[in-house]
Structures are given as C-alpha cells and as structure tokens.
Design an enzyme around this catalytic site. Structure first.
Site, PDB file in Angstrom:
ATOM      1  N   SER A 124       0.787  -1.234   0.000  1.00  0.00           N
ATOM      2  CA  SER A 124       0.000   0.000   0.000  1.00  0.00           C
ATOM      3  C   SER A 124       0.819   1.286   0.000  1.00  0.00           C
ATOM      4  CB  SER A 124      -0.957   0.009   1.192  1.00  0.00           C
ATOM      5  OG  SER A 124      -2.087  -0.770   0.904  1.00  0.00           O
ATOM      6  N   TYR A 229     -10.951   2.027   5.039  1.00  0.00           N
ATOM      7  CA  TYR A 229      -9.870   1.755   4.095  1.00  0.00           C
ATOM      8  C   TYR A 229     -10.325   0.779   3.014  1.00  0.00           C
ATOM      9  CZ  TYR A 229      -4.887   1.200   2.932  1.00  0.00           C
ATOM     10  OH  TYR A 229      -3.658   1.204   2.321  1.00  0.00           O
ATOM     11  N   SER A 230     -10.135   1.155   1.747  1.00  0.00           N
ATOM     12  CA  SER A 230     -10.584   0.310   0.638  1.00  0.00           C
ATOM     13  C   SER A 230      -9.627   0.412  -0.535  1.00  0.00           C
ATOM     14  CB  SER A 230     -11.990   0.718   0.188  1.00  0.00           C
ATOM     15  OG  SER A 230     -12.386   0.002  -0.970  1.00  0.00           O
ATOM     16  N   ASN A 231      -9.076  -0.711  -0.959  1.00  0.00           N
ATOM     17  CA  ASN A 231      -8.203  -0.732  -2.125  1.00  0.00           C
ATOM     18  C   ASN A 231      -8.921  -0.274  -3.385  1.00  0.00           C
ATOM     19  OD1 ASN A 231      -5.717  -1.797  -0.980  1.00  0.00           O
ATOM     20  ND2 ASN A 231      -6.864  -3.677  -0.637  1.00  0.00           N
ATOM     21  N   GLY A 370       2.761  -0.686   4.166  1.00  0.00           N
ATOM     22  CA  GLY A 370       1.962  -1.590   3.358  1.00  0.00           C
ATOM     23  C   GLY A 370       2.534  -2.980   3.246  1.00  0.00           C
TER      24      GLY A 370
END
Length: 424
Positions: A124, A229-231, A370
């Site tokens: 991340s 939190y979201s990719n 990340g």
C-alpha cells in the site's frame, strides 16, 4: 505521546491490503487484525541507550553501513528476527546522517543477510505514488478534487456522489474488493488470504475487473459520511489517471515520478511476478485441511492490487520519493498541504497517514506502510521537511509468530530507536 501509542500508530494499516479478523497465529496475513487494534508494548525511554551500551560492549554493528555505528538500530532490527520474521532492511536519514542496515536472512536455509537495498513488494505504499499523480493532474487543471468521479468515468456506473477527494481519503463507501470489514462485520472478497490466495497468487486481474467486482456489492456507507480503508478507491484512481492522460498507469508513473527522480529500483510490474535484481525471499504460512504449510511467495502477481498495492521498490528509492514529495518537488504547495491534512478517524490525508507523535519524537510524521497479501511489508515515514525519513522492507519466514504480542514490540522498539531519538 507514549511510546506504546507510537507503536500503535506505526502499526496502523501496515498490512492493509488484506482482510482483518484472521486467526492469531495465522502468519503475517493476520497482522491486519493487530494493526487497527493498536495493541503495542514499546521499550522504555532508556532502551536505546541501554542497547547501545550493551552492543558496544560486544563490539561492532554487523550488517550496518553508511559510515557510522549505531548499535541500537541494529538491535532494533534484530528484534524483528527474534520475533520470528525472516529479515528486515532499514534506511534511516536524520540529523546524524544516513544509516543503512539489515538483519535476518535473505533466504531460508542460507546464512546470507538480506541485501540492504534489495527490491521488495511495497504493497500500500503504492497509494502515496498514485495519489501524487492524481494531484499532479489536479495541478494541471485536468481534474477537480471535488468533482464527481462518474463524470470522468461514466461507464463504470459509480454513485455520482463519490468525488475524487473521497477516493483519495477513503470516504467513498466503495466495497473493498480484497474483502471488507466495517463496524465489526466482515465480508469476503477476491482471493487475498490463506489457501485461497496461495492457489490464486499468479492469477491476473484487469483494473476494471477489480472495480466491477467491488461495484457488484452495495456501498458500505453513503459517500462522504464515514471513512473505511478500501483498495477499490485507488484502483478507480488508476482508471482516472489512464482516462485523463491517454497513457497506461505504468507509463504515467514512469513519466511523472520514476524517471524524474531516477528511481532505478522502482517499477509497476503489471502481470510480471518476479522481483528483479537483488532481493530477499518472503514466505507465507497458512492452513490447509488442518495442517500448517509454508510456501515461498517471493513470486506473486500483484495485478490484484492495481494502483493500490502493486509496486516494486527499494528502501533507497522510497527515501528519495518521500523526501522529494515532502520538499515540494512533486506537487505545488497548496496541494501538498491538502495531501497532508488529516481527515476522519483514520487520520488520513490524500494518500498519506498523518501522525502527531509529539515534540519528544519530532512532532508530526507523514507515512504510508503496506504489504501485499503475503511475504513482505514496507515502512515509509518522513517529517514535513524531509529531514528525517525511515524506510524499511520486512520479509516473513516460517516461524509460528504470536503477532498480537511480538510484532508490535519489535515495531515499537524500531520506532523508538529511530523516530524518537536525536543527536543531543
């Protein structure tokens, strides 16, 4: 701020590319469960001095470079190895100059240490690169932060309330395609943990596939009303970059950041699975039919995390990047200020976490840590002026680690020895 809070803050989202809530001893894939919880036990305020004296008595700092011995740093690295992780590479820049070191092994079964500037999957940390390119497009007048994303990408069918700003600070409400946990309720996503990920770790995804999977799920909350939190947010950001520039995400990253900063160890691999050049191996421990297994996951296809966690880099390149970003070489001052403005319960700006560690630890740090689904972790911290930076790569081994106990202690010791020390 107490050292335990420093460790807790540093843990936040380090391994955020996966789904929290796994078993306590399920390998580094389960670290996500510890990151938000903030369980951390850091060493005492005098630990660095004590470690320095003890190590000096034993003589020398194996594995260190950059012209100076700082045994407290080497001992902080060793704490990760003692906790059961495979290896760690660290690069610290502060008022005493630069220190580079490593601990552990490059590969299980071999005594060789990890290379001090080896290639690594950075997970991340990619989000900070992606956010920087998006903000460059804003600076060029090609994009507006508070405009509806649907206006730029009409074919996706996004909720028109979702703005570019919401993507970058995780307030869009978009379902996380690698699995979602919100208000204590978990929902599975694409294969990103355990045996499912191991068996699918070479699978290729297109960014549009990832987003469409997320859009097949309801919004987690109304856009702009909460933060989670979201990719998915950053894969949509990738599609924005490609639409507005007419070039691929990889080409734009090369043109705007990698080539100008001469980041020779940094790349967007796409479907390529191999770490090029010197690197340490990462391992993944998982359960299969009630039996624990360990597999070398150095090779993996991170198209699963397009724009959100798929990049390869080195500690040197991450240091160069975060220093350039913080010193205004990549963004105009007003947009850099917006990037560094914390928002919501996560204290997240636009592609950066903002942490006020107090005057004893140098004040505010900007960071993004990340990890891909398995084997690797990366740390990237900087002060506002770029004068103090910490970048690191962590690899996992085959040990049965009690992550809720051991990993936070090791990270707390590292942050104490690096961010909370000075030359005085």
């Amino acid at each position: 701020m107490t050292t335990s809070k420093i460790a807790a803050l540093g843990l936040r989202k380090m391994f955020s590319d996966r789904v929290p809530g796994l078993r306590r001893r399920a390998g580094v894939a389960a670290v996500a469960a510890t990151l938000v919880a903030g369980v951390a036990v850091a060493p005492s305020a005098h630990a660095a001095d004590t470690a320095h004296a003890a190590h000096a008595a034993r003589g020398g700092v194996p594995g260190a470079s950059a012209g100076q011995e700082r045994p407290e740093l080497q001992e902080a690295l060793q704490a990760f190895v003692d906790a059961g992780l495979g290896g760690v590479q660290l690069r610290l820049k502060d008022e005493r100059g630069e220190w580079v070191g490593s601990a552990g092994v490059r590969r299980l079964g071999s005594p060789a240490k990890p290379p001090t500037n080896g290639r690594t999957w950075v997970g991340s940390v990619t989000k900070t690169f992606t956010a920087t390119v998006v903000l460059q497009l804003v600076a060029e007048g090609k994009l507006k932060l508070d405009a509806s994303v649907a206006g730029y990408l009409p074919r996706l069918g996004l909720d028109r309330r979702i703005t570019v700003r919401m993507l970058l600070r995780h307030t869009s409400g978009l379902f996380n395609y690698t699995g979602e946990t919100y208000n204590g309720v978990s929902q599975p996503g694409l294969p990103a943990v355990g045996k499912d990920w191991v068996e699918n770790r070479f699978r290729s995804y297109r960014p549009e596939q990832l987003v469409q999977f997320a859009l097949s799920k309801p919004l987690v909350f109304a856009p702009g009303t909460d933060q989670n939190y979201s990719n998915t947010n950053y894969t949509v950001a990738l599609l924005l970059i490609e639409k507005l520039t007419g070039r691929s995400y990889a080409e734009e990253m090369q043109r705007r950041i990698i080539r100008p900063l001469r980041l020779t160890g940094t790349s967007v691999p796409g479907n390529r699975t191999q770490l090029p050049g010197p690197h340490a191996h990462g391992y993944y421990r998982y359960q299969d039919a009630g039996e624990w297994k360990v597999v070398d996951v150095t090779r993996q296809n991170l198209s699963l995390l397009a724009g959100a966690g798929d990049m390869i880099s080195t500690t040197q390149d991450l240091q160069t990047f975060i220093t350039a970003l913080m010193t205004g070489k990549l963004l105009p001052a007003p947009l850099l200020a917006e990037m560094r403005e914390p928002h919501g319960k996560m204290g997240y700006g636009l592609g950066l976490f903002v942490q006020d560690l107090g005057p004893a630890c140098g004040g505010t740090f900007y960071q993004h840590n990340g990890s891909p689904p398995g084997g690797y972790g990366a740390l990237m911290y900087s002060t506002a002026d770029g004068s103090k930076t910490l970048t690191a790569s962590i690899t996992t081994g085959d040990a049965d680690i009690d992550l809720l106990k051991d990993f936070p202690v090791a990270l707390g010791k590292l942050l104490n020895a690096t961010l909370c020390t000075s030359a005085s």
